[in-house]
Design a protein around this motif. Structure first.
Motif, PDB file in Angstrom:
ATOM      1  N   GLN A   5       0.840  -1.195   0.000  1.00 43.61           N
ATOM      2  CA  GLN A   5       0.000   0.000   0.000  1.00 43.61           C
ATOM      3  C   GLN A   5       0.874   1.243   0.000  1.00 43.61           C
ATOM      4  N   ASN A   6       0.943   1.900  -1.162  1.00 41.66           N
ATOM      5  CA  ASN A   6       1.681   3.165  -1.299  1.00 41.66           C
ATOM      6  C   ASN A   6       3.097   3.063  -0.733  1.00 41.66           C
ATOM      7  N   VAL A   7       3.805   2.023  -1.172  1.00 42.40           N
ATOM      8  CA  VAL A   7       5.125   1.729  -0.614  1.00 42.40           C
ATOM      9  C   VAL A   7       6.225   2.484  -1.361  1.00 42.40           C
ATOM     10  N   THR A   8       7.022   3.210  -0.591  1.00 45.53           N
ATOM     11  CA  THR A   8       8.221   3.880  -1.097  1.00 45.53           C
ATOM     12  C   THR A   8       9.413   3.376  -0.303  1.00 45.53           C
ATOM     13  N   LYS A   9      10.511   3.099  -1.002  1.00 49.04           N
ATOM     14  CA  LYS A   9      11.752   2.702  -0.336  1.00 49.04           C
ATOM     15  C   LYS A   9      12.897   3.504  -0.928  1.00 49.04           C
ATOM     16  N   THR A  10      13.593   4.235  -0.068  1.00 55.17           N
ATOM     17  CA  THR A  10      14.727   5.041  -0.523  1.00 55.17           C
ATOM     18  C   THR A  10      16.008   4.559   0.149  1.00 55.17           C
ATOM     19  N   TYR A  11      17.094   4.619  -0.604  1.00 58.63           N
ATOM     20  CA  TYR A  11      18.435   4.327  -0.096  1.00 58.63           C
ATOM     21  C   TYR A  11      19.302   5.555  -0.363  1.00 58.63           C
ATOM     22  N   ASN A  12      19.794   6.162   0.703  1.00 56.54           N
ATOM     23  CA  ASN A  12      20.668   7.336   0.565  1.00 56.54           C
ATOM     24  C   ASN A  12      20.047   8.404  -0.337  1.00 56.54           C
ATOM     25  N   GLY A  13      18.745   8.626  -0.150  1.00 56.20           N
ATOM     26  CA  GLY A  13      18.058   9.664  -0.902  1.00 56.20           C
ATOM     27  C   GLY A  13      17.602   9.268  -2.289  1.00 56.20           C
ATOM     28  N   SER A  14      17.957   8.052  -2.728  1.00 56.82           N
ATOM     29  CA  SER A  14      17.560   7.576  -4.058  1.00 56.82           C
ATOM     30  C   SER A  14      16.430   6.553  -3.920  1.00 56.82           C
ATOM     31  N   SER A  15      15.377   6.698  -4.739  1.00 57.06           N
ATOM     32  CA  SER A  15      14.207   5.830  -4.629  1.00 57.06           C
ATOM     33  C   SER A  15      14.424   4.500  -5.340  1.00 57.06           C
ATOM     34  N   ALA A  16      14.309   3.390  -4.587  1.00 49.94           N
ATOM     35  CA  ALA A  16      14.306   2.053  -5.191  1.00 49.94           C
ATOM     36  C   ALA A  16      12.885   1.664  -5.570  1.00 49.94           C
ATOM     37  N   LEU A  17      11.907   2.128  -4.767  1.00 47.74           N
ATOM     38  CA  LEU A  17      10.482   1.973  -5.079  1.00 47.74           C
ATOM     39  C   LEU A  17       9.805   3.297  -4.765  1.00 47.74           C
ATOM     40  N   GLU A  18       8.794   3.640  -5.565  1.00 43.13           N
ATOM     41  CA  GLU A  18       8.120   4.913  -5.369  1.00 43.13           C
ATOM     42  C   GLU A  18       6.608   4.746  -5.485  1.00 43.13           C
ATOM     43  N   ASP A  19       5.940   4.841  -4.332  1.00 39.95           N
ATOM     44  CA  ASP A  19       4.486   4.820  -4.243  1.00 39.95           C
ATOM     45  C   ASP A  19       3.877   3.618  -4.970  1.00 39.95           C
ATOM     46  N   VAL A  20       4.339   2.426  -4.606  1.00 42.75           N
ATOM     47  CA  VAL A  20       3.908   1.182  -5.265  1.00 42.75           C
ATOM     48  C   VAL A  20       2.734   0.561  -4.502  1.00 42.75           C
ATOM     49  N   THR A  21       1.665   0.265  -5.230  1.00 44.74           N
ATOM     50  CA  THR A  21       0.479  -0.364  -4.651  1.00 44.74           C
ATOM     51  C   THR A  21       0.040  -1.534  -5.532  1.00 44.74           C
ATOM     52  N   PHE A  22      -0.111  -2.713  -4.921  1.00 45.23           N
ATOM     53  CA  PHE A  22      -0.677  -3.863  -5.631  1.00 45.23           C
ATOM     54  C   PHE A  22      -1.130  -4.890  -4.612  1.00 45.23           C
ATOM     55  N   GLN A  23      -1.908  -5.864  -5.080  1.00 48.20           N
ATOM     56  CA  GLN A  23      -2.386  -6.952  -4.229  1.00 48.20           C
ATOM     57  C   GLN A  23      -2.239  -8.267  -4.978  1.00 48.20           C
ATOM     58  N   ILE A  24      -1.852  -9.314  -4.262  1.00 49.85           N
ATOM     59  CA  ILE A  24      -1.743 -10.654  -4.837  1.00 49.85           C
ATOM     60  C   ILE A  24      -2.654 -11.580  -4.040  1.00 49.85           C
TER      61      ILE A  24
END
Length: 226
Positions: A5-24
Motif C-alpha cells: 500500500q503506497n510503498v516507497t523505499k529510498t536508499y541514501n536519498g535515491s528511490s528504489a520503489l516509489e508509491d507502489v500499490t498492488f495486491q496478490i
C-alpha cells in the motif's frame, strides 16, 4: 494474501520503489517484470522483512510485515519459500542433506524430516539424486534441489528470484514448468524475472516495474518496456 500500500523505499536519498500499490491473491501466479535495477529485488526484501519501507505498508496474510520485530520475522518466513538465481546449495552436503538442512535449522523432528525430504525430491523429479553432491548435478538439477528446499516447509508462497538466470534454454523451461506445476497444486507463485520470452509465453498476470515505479499490472500480460 499479499498487499503493498503506497510503498516507497529510498536508499541514501535515491528511490528504489516509489508509491507502489498492488495486491496478490492466494493461488495466483505473478510475473514481477522489469530490467535489472527496476525494483524487483526491493519488493522481495520488503515482503520477507529483510528491509522496511520508508513510507507505506506491506501485508502478508495476518502480518503487517513492516511492523514485525526481528524476533518475529522467522515465523513470517516459514510461510514463504525463496528460490535464488545462484542456487545457494551447501557444497559439502548431498541433495537430500541440503533439503533436510532447511528442516533441521527449524527444529523439525528427525522422523518428519525422513518423511518430507523424499516426498519433495520426488515431486521435483530428483528421487534418484538424493545422494549426489551439488558438483555432481547439472544446473537444472541444482535449481530443482533449491526448489525442493523452498517447498519442504509447505509454504503458502514461493518467490522465485531470477531462477533461470544461470540456466540454458532447455533447463530454463524445465524449471518454469515445475514452478507452474507447484502453482497448480495451490501455492502462490511470484516469479521475478527480466526474461521477456518466459513472461510472454506464460500468459499470466504481469506486474511491471521501471525505475522503482509500477507502470503496468495486467492479467495475461506481456513484457512491455519502452
Amino acid at each position: 494474501m499479499i498487499a503493498f500500500q503506497n510503498v516507497t523505499k529510498t536508499y541514501n536519498g535515491s528511490s528504489a520503489l516509489e508509491d507502489v500499490t498492488f495486491q496478490i491473491n492466494p493461488g495466483e501466479f505473478i510475473s514481477l517484470a522489469g530490467r535489472s535495477g527496476a525494483g524487483k529485488s526491493t519488493v522481495i526484501k520488503l515482503l520477507v522483512g529483510e528491509e522496511k519501507p520508508t513510507k507505506g505498508r506491506v501485508f502478508f496474510g495476518q502480518y503487517e510485515v513492516n511492523k514485525l520485530k526481528n524476533k518475529e520475522l522467522p515465523v513470517l518466513r516459514r510461510h514463504i519459500g525463496i528460490v535464488f538465481q545462484e542456487f545457494r546449495l551447501l557444497p559439502t552436503k548431498t541433495a537430500y542433506e541440503n533439503v533436510a538442512f532447511a528442516l533441521e535449522v527449524a527444529g523439525r523432528p528427525i522422523k518428519e524430516i525422513h518423511e518430507l525430504v523424499p516426498q519433495v525430491l520426488d515431486m521435483v523429479g530428483l528421487a534418484d539424486k538424493g545422494v549426489n553432491f551439488p558438483h555432481q548435478l547439472s544446473g537444472g538439477e541444482k535449481q530443482r534441489v533449491a526448489i525442493a528446499r523452498a517447498m519442504v516447509h509447505r509454504p503458502e508462497v514461493i518467490i522465485a528470484d531470477e531462477p533461470t538466470g544461470n540456466l540454458d534454454p532447455f533447463h530454463t523451461w524445465e524449471i518454469i514448468n515445475l514452478l507452474q506445476k507447484i502453482n497448480q497444486l495451490g501455492t502462490t507463485l511470484i516469479l521475478a524475472t527480466h526474461d521477456k520470452e518466459i513472461i510472454n509465453a506464460l500468459e499470466k498476470r504481469v506486474i511491471t516495474l521501471d525505475h522503482g515505479r509500477l507502470i503496468r499490472d495486467e492479467e495475461k500480460g506481456k513484457y512491455i518496456l519502452v
